[in-house]
Structure formats: structure tokens, C-alpha cells
Motif scaffolding. Structure first.
Motif, PDB file in Angstrom:
ATOM      1  N   ALA A 246       0.750  -0.986  -0.219  1.00  0.00           N
ATOM      2  CA  ALA A 246       0.174   0.216   0.028  1.00  0.00           C
ATOM      3  C   ALA A 246       1.086   1.433  -0.240  1.00  0.00           C
ATOM      4  N   LEU A 247       1.746   1.384   1.233  1.00  0.00           N
ATOM      5  CA  LEU A 247       2.846   2.559   0.848  1.00  0.00           C
ATOM      6  C   LEU A 247       3.924   2.456  -0.452  1.00  0.00           C
ATOM      7  N   GLY A 248       3.871   1.393  -1.162  1.00  0.00           N
ATOM      8  CA  GLY A 248       4.801   1.492  -2.534  1.00  0.00           C
ATOM      9  C   GLY A 248       3.752   2.191  -2.859  1.00  0.00           C
ATOM     10  N   VAL A 249       2.445   1.786  -3.129  1.00  0.00           N
ATOM     11  CA  VAL A 249       1.375   1.671  -4.683  1.00  0.00           C
ATOM     12  C   VAL A 249       0.940   3.195  -4.387  1.00  0.00           C
TER      13      VAL A 249
ATOM     14  N   LYS B  38       8.245  13.272  -0.480  1.00  0.00           N
ATOM     15  CA  LYS B  38       8.499  13.680   1.088  1.00  0.00           C
ATOM     16  C   LYS B  38       8.881  12.978   1.906  1.00  0.00           C
ATOM     17  N   ILE B  39       8.005  11.971   1.561  1.00  0.00           N
ATOM     18  CA  ILE B  39       8.878   9.894   2.346  1.00  0.00           C
ATOM     19  C   ILE B  39      10.708  10.068   1.817  1.00  0.00           C
ATOM     20  N   VAL B  40      10.983  10.125   0.729  1.00  0.00           N
ATOM     21  CA  VAL B  40      12.421  10.256   1.272  1.00  0.00           C
ATOM     22  C   VAL B  40      13.216  11.616   1.359  1.00  0.00           C
ATOM     23  N   SER B  41      12.585  12.746   2.034  1.00  0.00           N
ATOM     24  CA  SER B  41      13.019  14.083   2.524  1.00  0.00           C
ATOM     25  C   SER B  41      12.853  12.559   4.134  1.00  0.00           C
TER      26      SER B  41
ATOM     27  N   PHE C 129      10.065  21.460   5.146  1.00  0.00           N
ATOM     28  CA  PHE C 129      10.089  21.566   4.204  1.00  0.00           C
ATOM     29  C   PHE C 129      10.790  20.273   3.261  1.00  0.00           C
ATOM     30  N   PRO C 130      10.433  19.215   2.421  1.00  0.00           N
ATOM     31  CA  PRO C 130      11.095  18.474   2.026  1.00  0.00           C
ATOM     32  C   PRO C 130      10.818  18.703   0.521  1.00  0.00           C
ATOM     33  N   ASN C 131       9.444  19.256   0.492  1.00  0.00           N
ATOM     34  CA  ASN C 131       9.952  19.729  -1.679  1.00  0.00           C
ATOM     35  C   ASN C 131      11.538  20.473  -1.732  1.00  0.00           C
ATOM     36  N   LYS C 132      10.858  21.638  -0.843  1.00  0.00           N
ATOM     37  CA  LYS C 132      12.198  22.704  -1.499  1.00  0.00           C
ATOM     38  C   LYS C 132      13.478  22.376  -1.025  1.00  0.00           C
ATOM     39  N   ILE C 133      13.621  21.645  -0.379  1.00  0.00           N
ATOM     40  CA  ILE C 133      15.106  20.690   0.207  1.00  0.00           C
ATOM     41  C   ILE C 133      15.176  20.295  -0.914  1.00  0.00           C
ATOM     42  N   GLN C 134      14.763  19.323  -1.389  1.00  0.00           N
ATOM     43  CA  GLN C 134      14.711  18.246  -2.429  1.00  0.00           C
ATOM     44  C   GLN C 134      15.352  18.550  -3.946  1.00  0.00           C
ATOM     45  N   GLY C 135      14.962  19.952  -4.086  1.00  0.00           N
ATOM     46  CA  GLY C 135      14.863  20.849  -4.774  1.00  0.00           C
ATOM     47  C   GLY C 135      16.109  21.425  -4.698  1.00  0.00           C
ATOM     48  N   LEU C 136      16.750  21.848  -3.901  1.00  0.00           N
ATOM     49  CA  LEU C 136      17.526  22.608  -3.234  1.00  0.00           C
ATOM     50  C   LEU C 136      18.996  21.897  -4.041  1.00  0.00           C
ATOM     51  N   ILE C 137      18.504  20.538  -3.007  1.00  0.00           N
ATOM     52  CA  ILE C 137      19.706  19.590  -3.483  1.00  0.00           C
ATOM     53  C   ILE C 137      19.770  18.704  -4.968  1.00  0.00           C
ATOM     54  N   SER C 138      18.839  18.640  -5.344  1.00  0.00           N
ATOM     55  CA  SER C 138      19.529  18.465  -6.998  1.00  0.00           C
ATOM     56  C   SER C 138      19.810  19.856  -7.928  1.00  0.00           C
ATOM     57  N   SER C 139      19.316  21.764  -7.551  1.00  0.00           N
ATOM     58  CA  SER C 139      20.242  22.152  -8.329  1.00  0.00           C
ATOM     59  C   SER C 139      21.255  21.584  -7.595  1.00  0.00           C
ATOM     60  N   VAL C 140      21.808  21.777  -6.132  1.00  0.00           N
ATOM     61  CA  VAL C 140      23.507  21.730  -5.985  1.00  0.00           C
ATOM     62  C   VAL C 140      24.155  20.815  -7.261  1.00  0.00           C
ATOM     63  N   PHE C 141      23.188  19.999  -7.179  1.00  0.00           N
ATOM     64  CA  PHE C 141      24.065  17.946  -7.722  1.00  0.00           C
ATOM     65  C   PHE C 141      24.433  18.667  -9.526  1.00  0.00           C
ATOM     66  N   GLY C 142      23.033  19.561  -9.835  1.00  0.00           N
ATOM     67  CA  GLY C 142      22.775  20.095 -11.240  1.00  0.00           C
ATOM     68  C   GLY C 142      24.321  20.719 -11.444  1.00  0.00           C
TER      69      GLY C 142
ATOM     70  N   ASN D  13      11.829  12.690  -8.067  1.00  0.00           N
ATOM     71  CA  ASN D  13      10.599  12.340  -8.727  1.00  0.00           C
ATOM     72  C   ASN D  13      11.752  11.046  -9.046  1.00  0.00           C
ATOM     73  N   PHE D  14      12.617  10.593  -9.717  1.00  0.00           N
ATOM     74  CA  PHE D  14      13.515   9.429  -9.697  1.00  0.00           C
ATOM     75  C   PHE D  14      13.430   8.520  -9.002  1.00  0.00           C
ATOM     76  N   ILE D  15      14.398   8.969  -7.637  1.00  0.00           N
ATOM     77  CA  ILE D  15      14.452   8.182  -6.417  1.00  0.00           C
ATOM     78  C   ILE D  15      13.586   7.791  -5.444  1.00  0.00           C
ATOM     79  N   ALA D  16      12.222   9.023  -5.990  1.00  0.00           N
ATOM     80  CA  ALA D  16      11.170   8.117  -5.336  1.00  0.00           C
ATOM     81  C   ALA D  16      10.609   7.065  -6.384  1.00  0.00           C
ATOM     82  N   SER D  17      10.480   6.918  -7.095  1.00  0.00           N
ATOM     83  CA  SER D  17      10.013   6.522  -8.371  1.00  0.00           C
ATOM     84  C   SER D  17      10.901   5.368  -7.963  1.00  0.00           C
ATOM     85  N   ILE D  18      12.027   4.532  -7.872  1.00  0.00           N
ATOM     86  CA  ILE D  18      12.736   3.549  -7.912  1.00  0.00           C
ATOM     87  C   ILE D  18      12.626   3.061  -6.087  1.00  0.00           C
ATOM     88  N   LEU D  19      12.428   4.575  -5.263  1.00  0.00           N
ATOM     89  CA  LEU D  19      11.677   3.913  -4.219  1.00  0.00           C
ATOM     90  C   LEU D  19      10.805   2.881  -3.725  1.00  0.00           C
ATOM     91  N   SER D  20      10.112   3.059  -4.434  1.00  0.00           N
ATOM     92  CA  SER D  20       8.418   2.909  -4.767  1.00  0.00           C
ATOM     93  C   SER D  20       8.355   1.691  -5.390  1.00  0.00           C
TER      94      SER D  20
END
Length: 180
Positions: free
Chosen positions: A30-33, A44-47, A97-110, A155-162
Motif C-alpha cells: 500500500a505504501l509503495g503504490v 516527502k518519504i525520501v526527505s 520543507f521536504p519539497n524545497k530542500i529536495q529541489g535545492l539538493i537537485s540544483s546543487v547536484f546539477g 521524483n526519480f529516486i522516489a519512483s525507484i524507492l517506491s
């Protein structure tokens, strides 16, 4: 007899554990779906998982600080206290702030990918044996993608973890049915 969460680990595949396997399998499915269908929940789960990991690192660092307080001077302990402070702030921000921090992490990696590829290009400019390859191009594309679409990585990491959670749930469900 060693038990974790009232799950008998000594004889893992006992018949009385079958209902626990089935229940955990259904919950993981259920959690994965849900995480796969609703990407915001997956991010949010990844964060929150990263925040829990930071809190665990803060706990280990706190144990280290307490051990150092016995014999080390304050100037040697100060960097560990700063690290402790940063770990708590990072965990706090990832929880709030899970979404904003994830966006910041992605931008830093980019930015890191772009910087590393541009430095390779500039260093290889005078080298006759250096060739601009498809890997360099992919690094540049990935860097630009992570900067202009910061939730791509999340989203890619969340999809793989899901998908991994769904597979784990299916495995636990099949183990529970097999034992029963």
C-alpha cells in the motif's frame, strides 16, 4: 531468544510469523503504490528518510562528543558541536520543507555536474588526446536537467524507492503465504 518488534528472529520462518509477514507485505504494498502514484508523497518519504538518517548521525556524533568531553580540550570538541548543530538543522529542514530542500539538493547536484564537465572541457582544451565524448554530453544534459527541473532527481529516486517497497511488500506477502 532475540526479538525485534515482536518478530521472532531466531526461527524466522515459523508458522506464527506468517500473519506478521502478510500484514507487513500488505502495508508495504500500500505504501509503495501510494508513493508511486503520488510523487509528492514519495518525495516527502525520501526527505523524511534522509532526515531520520541525519538524526541518527547526530546521535552518533553526540555519543562522540560525550566521549571526547572526558579528556579533550574544548577547541577540539568545537568542530563536532558545529557538525551536531548542522545535522539537527538539516534534519529539521528536511522534516518541515521536504519539497524545497529536495529541489535545492537537485540544483546543487546539477551545478556540480555542470562545473565538473566545464572544468574537464577547459582542462582538455590544450590536450591533444582529450575528446569530448558522449559521457561529457550526458553529464552536461543531466546538469542542465537537474537545474531547470529540480524535482527530476527527487521524483526519480522516489519512483525507484517506491518500486523497491512494492517488491519488498510482494516478497513479504509471498513468504507469509508460503509459511502459512
Amino acid at each position: 531468544m532475540f526479538q525485534i518488534f515482536n518478530l521472532n528472529v531466531d526461527n524466522f520462518y515459523r508458522k506464527e510469523n506468517s500473519s506478521k509477514f502478510i500484514l507487513m507485505g500488505i502495508l508495504f504494498l500500500a505504501l509503495g503504490v501510494l508513493a508511486f502514484l503520488y510523487k509528492g508523497l514519495g518525495v516527502k518519504i525520501v526527505s523524511w528518510t534522509l532526515a531520520i538518517a541525519l538524526l541518527f548521525l547526530a546521535y552518533l556524533n553526540l555519543k562522540n562528543i560525550n566521549e571526547l568531553k572526558r579528556y579533550a580540550p574544548k577547541n577540539e570538541i568545537a568542530p563536532f558541536i558545529r557538525i551536531q548543530f548542522l545535522l539537527f538543522i538539516g534534519a529539521f529542514l528536511l522534516f518541515l520543507f521536504p519539497n524545497k530542500i529536495q529541489g535545492l539538493i537537485s540544483s546543487v547536484f546539477g551545478l556540480y555536474f555542470l562545473f565538473s564537465q566545464f572544468t574537464k572541457i577547459l582542462k582538455g582544451r590544450n590536450n591533444p588526446y582529450y575528446r569530448f565524448s558522449i559521457w561529457n554530453l550526458l553529464g552536461l544534459i543531466l546538469g542542465f536537467t537537474l537545474i531547470f527541473s529540480p524535482f527530476f532527481l527527487s521524483n526519480f529516486i522516489a519512483s525507484i524507492l517506491s518500486l523497491l517497497i512494492i517488491l519488498l511488500g510482494a516478497n513479504l506477502l509471498s513468504i507469509g503465504n508460503k509459511i502459512k
